[in-house]
Design a protein around this motif. Structure first.
Motif, mmCIF file in Angstrom:
data_model
loop_
_atom_site.group_PDB
_atom_site.id
_atom_site.type_symbol
_atom_site.label_atom_id
_atom_site.label_comp_id
_atom_site.label_asym_id
_atom_site.label_seq_id
_atom_site.Cartn_x
_atom_site.Cartn_y
_atom_site.Cartn_z
ATOM 1 N N ARG A 99 0.828 -1.210 0.000
ATOM 2 C CA ARG A 99 0.000 0.000 0.000
ATOM 3 C C ARG A 99 0.862 1.260 0.000
ATOM 4 O O ARG A 99 0.553 2.227 -0.689
ATOM 5 N N ARG A 116 0.708 4.369 -2.529
ATOM 6 C CA ARG A 116 0.465 5.727 -2.013
ATOM 7 C C ARG A 116 1.511 6.683 -2.591
ATOM 8 O O ARG A 116 1.182 7.800 -2.968
ATOM 9 N N GLN A 132 -3.607 9.527 -2.832
ATOM 10 C CA GLN A 132 -4.792 9.032 -2.140
ATOM 11 C C GLN A 132 -5.608 8.065 -2.982
ATOM 12 O O GLN A 132 -6.423 7.314 -2.448
ATOM 13 N N PHE A 133 -5.409 8.051 -4.273
ATOM 14 C CA PHE A 133 -6.088 7.095 -5.144
ATOM 15 C C PHE A 133 -5.740 5.656 -4.756
ATOM 16 O O PHE A 133 -6.483 4.727 -5.058
ATOM 17 N N ASP A 185 -5.966 4.256 -1.926
ATOM 18 C CA ASP A 185 -7.029 3.702 -1.087
ATOM 19 C C ASP A 185 -8.155 3.125 -1.941
ATOM 20 O O ASP A 185 -8.714 2.079 -1.621
ATOM 21 N N ASP A 186 -8.478 3.785 -3.027
ATOM 22 C CA ASP A 186 -9.509 3.272 -3.932
ATOM 23 C C ASP A 186 -9.057 1.997 -4.633
ATOM 24 O O ASP A 186 -9.860 1.104 -4.889
ATOM 25 N N LEU A 187 -7.781 1.923 -4.952
ATOM 26 C CA LEU A 187 -7.268 0.739 -5.644
ATOM 27 C C LEU A 187 -7.288 -0.504 -4.769
ATOM 28 O O LEU A 187 -7.496 -1.603 -5.265
ATOM 29 N N ALA A 228 -9.302 -0.955 -2.061
ATOM 30 C CA ALA A 228 -10.613 -1.229 -1.466
ATOM 31 C C ALA A 228 -11.261 -2.390 -2.222
ATOM 32 O O ALA A 228 -11.175 -2.480 -3.441
ATOM 33 N N SER A 229 -11.883 -3.258 -1.510
ATOM 34 C CA SER A 229 -12.509 -4.429 -2.119
ATOM 35 C C SER A 229 -13.998 -4.175 -2.291
ATOM 36 O O SER A 229 -14.722 -3.995 -1.321
ATOM 37 N N GLN A 230 -14.432 -4.158 -3.528
ATOM 38 C CA GLN A 230 -15.848 -3.988 -3.827
ATOM 39 C C GLN A 230 -16.211 -4.912 -4.972
ATOM 40 O O GLN A 230 -15.457 -5.081 -5.917
#
Length: 60
Positions: free
Chosen positions: A6, A10, A15-16, A18-20, A22-24
């Motif tokens: 991570r 970073r 800050q992008f 964190d989106d990469l 994140a598990s969705q």
């Protein structure tokens, strides 16, 4: 998938990162209901296609 720490993400994308990481799981309901078919069955297949296309077109 590519395992990247991570902190390295970073540094590279801010800050992008964190989106990469994140598990969705998202399913495009409207596209599925209307019969849309994807060119690539998974994100991994799409990423592989992009990498292979760039390898072919990259200058030597």
């Amino acid at each position: 998938m590519l395992a990247v720490p991570r902190f390295a993400l970073r540094i590279a994308v801010g800050q992008f990162a964190d989106d990469l990481v994140a598990s969705q799981r998202v399913v495009p309901g409207v596209l599925s209901r209307t019969g849309f078919t994807w060119t690539h069955a998974s994100p991994q297949d799409a990423a592989r296609w992009v990498v292979e296309a760039n390898e072919v077109s990259a200058p030597r």
